[in-house]
Motif scaffolding. Structure first.
Motif, PDB file in Angstrom:
ATOM      1  N   ARG A  44       0.874  -1.180   0.000  1.00 28.76           N
ATOM      2  CA  ARG A  44       0.000   0.000   0.000  1.00 28.76           C
ATOM      3  C   ARG A  44       0.900   1.216   0.000  1.00 28.76           C
ATOM      4  O   ARG A  44       1.890   1.259   0.722  1.00 28.76           O
ATOM      5  N   GLN A  45       0.529   2.206  -0.794  1.00 29.14           N
ATOM      6  CA  GLN A  45       1.348   3.409  -0.899  1.00 29.14           C
ATOM      7  C   GLN A  45       0.519   4.642  -0.550  1.00 29.14           C
ATOM      8  O   GLN A  45       0.092   5.380  -1.433  1.00 29.14           O
ATOM      9  N   PRO A  46       0.301   4.872   0.756  1.00 27.28           N
ATOM     10  CA  PRO A  46      -0.462   6.061   1.144  1.00 27.28           C
ATOM     11  C   PRO A  46       0.327   7.331   0.815  1.00 27.28           C
ATOM     12  O   PRO A  46       1.551   7.339   0.868  1.00 27.28           O
ATOM     13  N   ARG A  47      -0.385   8.357   0.476  1.00 24.69           N
ATOM     14  CA  ARG A  47       0.275   9.628   0.146  1.00 24.69           C
ATOM     15  C   ARG A  47       0.984  10.200   1.365  1.00 24.69           C
ATOM     16  O   ARG A  47       0.449  10.182   2.465  1.00 24.69           O
ATOM     17  N   PHE A  48       2.166  10.695   1.128  1.00 22.34           N
ATOM     18  CA  PHE A  48       2.982  11.387   2.135  1.00 22.34           C
ATOM     19  C   PHE A  48       3.373  10.501   3.317  1.00 22.34           C
ATOM     20  O   PHE A  48       3.694  10.998   4.386  1.00 22.34           O
ATOM     21  N   GLU A  49       3.307   9.198   3.147  1.00 25.37           N
ATOM     22  CA  GLU A  49       3.712   8.254   4.190  1.00 25.37           C
ATOM     23  C   GLU A  49       4.542   7.152   3.543  1.00 25.37           C
ATOM     24  O   GLU A  49       4.425   6.895   2.346  1.00 25.37           O
ATOM     25  N   PRO A  50       5.368   6.466   4.333  1.00 21.00           N
ATOM     26  CA  PRO A  50       6.129   5.344   3.777  1.00 21.00           C
ATOM     27  C   PRO A  50       5.189   4.233   3.317  1.00 21.00           C
ATOM     28  O   PRO A  50       4.083   4.085   3.847  1.00 21.00           O
ATOM     29  N   PRO A  51       5.604   3.444   2.334  1.00 16.01           N
ATOM     30  CA  PRO A  51       4.772   2.325   1.881  1.00 16.01           C
ATOM     31  C   PRO A  51       4.534   1.318   3.001  1.00 16.01           C
ATOM     32  O   PRO A  51       5.368   1.143   3.890  1.00 16.01           O
ATOM     33  N   ILE A  52       3.394   0.671   2.956  1.00 16.11           N
ATOM     34  CA  ILE A  52       3.058  -0.400   3.893  1.00 16.11           C
ATOM     35  C   ILE A  52       3.251  -1.706   3.136  1.00 16.11           C
ATOM     36  O   ILE A  52       2.541  -1.981   2.166  1.00 16.11           O
ATOM     37  N   VAL A  53       4.225  -2.497   3.582  1.00 17.39           N
ATOM     38  CA  VAL A  53       4.621  -3.720   2.889  1.00 17.39           C
ATOM     39  C   VAL A  53       4.008  -4.906   3.634  1.00 17.39           C
ATOM     40  O   VAL A  53       4.338  -5.148   4.796  1.00 17.39           O
ATOM     41  N   VAL A  54       3.113  -5.632   2.971  1.00 11.93           N
ATOM     42  CA  VAL A  54       2.408  -6.743   3.591  1.00 11.93           C
ATOM     43  C   VAL A  54       2.966  -8.054   3.041  1.00 11.93           C
ATOM     44  O   VAL A  54       3.092  -8.225   1.830  1.00 11.93           O
ATOM     45  N   VAL A  55       3.310  -8.953   3.953  1.00 12.26           N
ATOM     46  CA  VAL A  55       3.831 -10.273   3.595  1.00 12.26           C
ATOM     47  C   VAL A  55       2.890 -11.334   4.155  1.00 12.26           C
ATOM     48  O   VAL A  55       2.136 -11.074   5.092  1.00 12.26           O
ATOM     49  N   GLU A  56       2.915 -12.530   3.537  1.00  7.28           N
ATOM     50  CA  GLU A  56       2.093 -13.626   4.031  1.00  7.28           C
ATOM     51  C   GLU A  56       2.906 -14.910   4.033  1.00  7.28           C
ATOM     52  O   GLU A  56       3.844 -15.058   3.257  1.00  7.28           O
ATOM     53  N   ASN A  57       2.492 -15.841   4.904  1.00  3.31           N
ATOM     54  CA  ASN A  57       3.198 -17.123   4.965  1.00  3.31           C
ATOM     55  C   ASN A  57       2.767 -18.005   3.805  1.00  3.31           C
ATOM     56  O   ASN A  57       1.863 -17.660   3.043  1.00  3.31           O
ATOM     57  N   ALA A  58       3.413 -19.145   3.656  1.00  2.00           N
ATOM     58  CA  ALA A  58       3.183 -20.030   2.514  1.00  2.00           C
ATOM     59  C   ALA A  58       1.743 -20.526   2.429  1.00  2.00           C
ATOM     60  O   ALA A  58       1.229 -20.744   1.330  1.00  2.00           O
ATOM     61  N   THR A  59       1.076 -20.686   3.561  1.00  2.00           N
ATOM     62  CA  THR A  59      -0.305 -21.167   3.548  1.00  2.00           C
ATOM     63  C   THR A  59      -1.309 -20.036   3.311  1.00  2.00           C
ATOM     64  O   THR A  59      -2.481 -20.310   3.072  1.00  2.00           O
ATOM     65  N   GLY A  60      -0.855 -18.791   3.402  1.00  2.00           N
ATOM     66  CA  GLY A  60      -1.745 -17.656   3.229  1.00  2.00           C
ATOM     67  C   GLY A  60      -2.601 -17.370   4.438  1.00  2.00           C
ATOM     68  O   GLY A  60      -3.503 -16.541   4.393  1.00  2.00           O
ATOM     69  N   VAL A  61      -2.312 -18.046   5.552  1.00  2.00           N
ATOM     70  CA  VAL A  61      -3.099 -17.882   6.770  1.00  2.00           C
ATOM     71  C   VAL A  61      -2.618 -16.695   7.590  1.00  2.00           C
ATOM     72  O   VAL A  61      -3.420 -15.922   8.113  1.00  2.00           O
ATOM     73  N   ASN A  62      -1.314 -16.535   7.715  1.00  3.54           N
ATOM     74  CA  ASN A  62      -0.741 -15.462   8.531  1.00  3.54           C
ATOM     75  C   ASN A  62      -0.216 -14.350   7.645  1.00  3.54           C
ATOM     76  O   ASN A  62       0.383 -14.597   6.607  1.00  3.54           O
ATOM     77  N   ILE A  63      -0.438 -13.117   8.104  1.00  4.77           N
ATOM     78  CA  ILE A  63       0.127 -11.968   7.421  1.00  4.77           C
ATOM     79  C   ILE A  63       0.939 -11.153   8.406  1.00  4.77           C
ATOM     80  O   ILE A  63       0.786 -11.294   9.620  1.00  4.77           O
ATOM     81  N   GLY A  64       1.794 -10.323   7.869  1.00  3.93           N
ATOM     82  CA  GLY A  64       2.597  -9.428   8.697  1.00  3.93           C
ATOM     83  C   GLY A  64       2.943  -8.178   7.906  1.00  3.93           C
ATOM     84  O   GLY A  64       2.830  -8.153   6.683  1.00  3.93           O
ATOM     85  N   ILE A  65       3.343  -7.163   8.624  1.00  9.24           N
ATOM     86  CA  ILE A  65       3.801  -5.918   8.009  1.00  9.24           C
ATOM     87  C   ILE A  65       5.318  -5.900   8.119  1.00  9.24           C
ATOM     88  O   ILE A  65       5.865  -6.065   9.213  1.00  9.24           O
ATOM     89  N   LEU A  66       5.984  -5.699   7.011  1.00  7.99           N
ATOM     90  CA  LEU A  66       7.434  -5.582   6.986  1.00  7.99           C
ATOM     91  C   LEU A  66       7.767  -4.128   7.313  1.00  7.99           C
ATOM     92  O   LEU A  66       7.560  -3.229   6.503  1.00  7.99           O
ATOM     93  N   GLU A  67       8.211  -3.909   8.550  1.00  6.88           N
ATOM     94  CA  GLU A  67       8.467  -2.554   9.046  1.00  6.88           C
ATOM     95  C   GLU A  67       9.693  -1.930   8.382  1.00  6.88           C
ATOM     96  O   GLU A  67      10.519  -2.631   7.795  1.00  6.88           O
TER      97      GLU A  67
END
Length: 82
Positions: A44-67
């Motif tokens: 996600r690339q919100p205006r005037f803010e750093p991008p929000i990078v979303v990652v998911e595990n191999a099963t697609g069950v868990n997600i996380g934000i790459l800070e």
């Protein structure tokens, strides 16, 4: 790499210039977690803010934000849509 299209604008969920958007620490961390089956889901690339990078595990069950510092936030305050 995942080529999912963004529903609202038709853009790719992962921009072609992803390396330019990620910090050095995020790039290193992404390479490291890919060894454990995690992958980049979307950016996600919100205006005037750093991008929000979303990652998911191999099963697609868990997600996380790459800070910005390369850490993975496993309890992100983010709303996902189907």
């Amino acid at each position: 790499m995942n080529l999912i299209q963004e529903k609202r604008s038709g853009d790719s969920a992962i921009p072609p210039n992803i390396e330019a958007l990620l910090t050095d620490m995020q790039q290193r961390s992404l390479r490291r977690i890919e060894n454990f089956g995690w992958q980049l889901k979307f950016v996600r690339q919100p205006r005037f803010e750093p991008p929000i990078v979303v990652v998911e595990n191999a099963t697609g069950v868990n997600i996380g934000i790459l800070e910005q510092d390369g850490g993975v936030n496993m309890r992100p305050l983010i709303t996902l849509r189907d």
